[in-house]
Design an enzyme around this catalytic site. Structure first.
Site, PDB file in Angstrom:
ATOM      1  N   SER A 106       0.846  -1.183   0.000  1.00 29.80           N
ATOM      2  CA  SER A 106       0.000   0.000   0.000  1.00 29.80           C
ATOM      3  C   SER A 106       0.881   1.233   0.000  1.00 29.80           C
ATOM      4  O   SER A 106       1.871   1.290   0.741  1.00 29.80           O
ATOM      5  CB  SER A 106      -0.914   0.000   1.227  1.00 29.80           C
ATOM      6  N   HIS A 128      -2.613   7.338  -4.466  1.00 31.62           N
ATOM      7  CA  HIS A 128      -2.754   6.153  -3.609  1.00 31.62           C
ATOM      8  C   HIS A 128      -2.784   4.921  -4.503  1.00 31.62           C
ATOM      9  O   HIS A 128      -3.372   4.936  -5.586  1.00 31.62           O
ATOM     10  CB  HIS A 128      -4.054   6.237  -2.806  1.00 31.62           C
TER      11      HIS A 128
END
Length: 311
Positions: free
Chosen positions: A94, A108
């Site tokens: 992530s 992101h």
């Protein structure tokens, strides 16, 4: 299910992304390896790669984690109530990047594998992830490039995936209490196991591999643009929306906190500076207003042609 195969891919992906970002920034990412000892609520290991106050990135992290837990938390079983109470295994990469320059968007990306391990039944394995772009000042060329790169990554796995995952992203990254999107979207998927393990894993790899070409081109276009206090102030205001989404709606954040995960790693996505104002609205006709009128709404970016090439 081949956990080691997925782990090897994810660790390699983390390193490839960090190497590319270090080239862009000019500074190295810190590395913090961690491990949870067996016998606790959650066990496993991970590697945090973090940069703060870099040449390009004000704050950013690219994290790998691989954990096992005794009981699936509520955020993971909300759509699969039949798995409530089962042990689980989860691993993923992530990242969130917050640049200094307000003309470079926040980004992101996440790719992950999840396995529920019920005692009297076969393992249930699925994949999730995606990537999305959060600009402060909109550029049509950048939005189009980002979405076209996402579409190209998914096309080998089925032409229906991009429109499906784009719509899912638009719906997911939406601040219901603000009645506005977080950014210009991208792709998002979860609970994905279509075609079996190999096919679903292959699709997840395509998404992970597409991140650098999707984002690096945009950074190279925008990082040299001059900015001042006005642009930084608006960036901080819009970053407040990012914080609100992550703490109220984001399933990954909620899963990490509910499962007893490593708080520093989970909250790595928070920007270093964010502002809130009471009932503020941008000036009519301003570049800040254009973000709201032209960009913070669903558009078919991958099929559009730029109307203002200088953007």
């Amino acid at each position: 299910m081949n956990s080691q195969l997925v782990r090897d891919y994810l660790l390699g992906l983390q390193q490839r992304i960090v190497s590319s970002l270090e080239e862009l920034d000019g500074q190295s990412f810190l590395q913090d390896a961690w491990q949870r000892e067996p016998g606790g609520r959650l066990e496993g290991d991970g590697v945090v790669r973090l940069i703060e106050n870099g040449g390009l990135f004000e704050r950013g992290g690219v994290n790998f984690s691989h954990v096992q837990g005794r009981v699936l938390p509520p955020s993971a079983t909300a759509h699969r109530p039949e798995l409530a109470g089962a042990p689980f295994e989860a691993m993923g990469v992530s990242l969130v990047l917050h640049p200094h320059n307000p003309f470079v968007p926040t980004v992101h990306m996440n790719v992950r594998m999840f396995a529920a391990l019920p005692a009297q039944a076969p393992a249930v394995v699925w994949f999730g992830g995606g990537m999305d772009l959060t600009p402060y000042y909109g550029f049509e060329r950048d939005a189009q490039h980002f979405h076209r790169t996402c579409r190209a990554a998914l096309e080998p796995h089925g032409e229906a995936l991009y429109p499906r995952f784009k719509a899912w992203c638009d719906e997911y990254f939406y601040l219901k209490h603000r009645n506005e999107p977080r950014g210009i979207g991208g792709i998002f998927f979860d609970d994905y196991a279509e075609g079996g393990f190999d096919a679903a894993f292959g699709m997840m790899q395509s998404v992970g591999d597409a991140f650098v070409p999707a984002y690096r081109t945009i950074v190279e276009r925008r990082h040299g643009l001059a900015y001042g206090e006005r642009e930084r102030d608006f960036q901080a205001y819009r970053r407040g929306r990012y914080v609100e989404f992550n703490l109220v709606f984001d399933r990954g954040t909620l899963f990490g906190l509910q499962s007893g995960g490593r708080t520093e790693s989970i909250l790595m996505s928070m920007p270093p500076v964010a502002h809130w104002r009471y009932d503020w609205h941008p000036e009519a006709g301003s570049p800040e207003e254009r973000l709201y009128t032209d960009f913070l709404r669903p558009r078919d970016w991958a099929d559009e042609e730029a109307t203002h090439l200088w953007f």
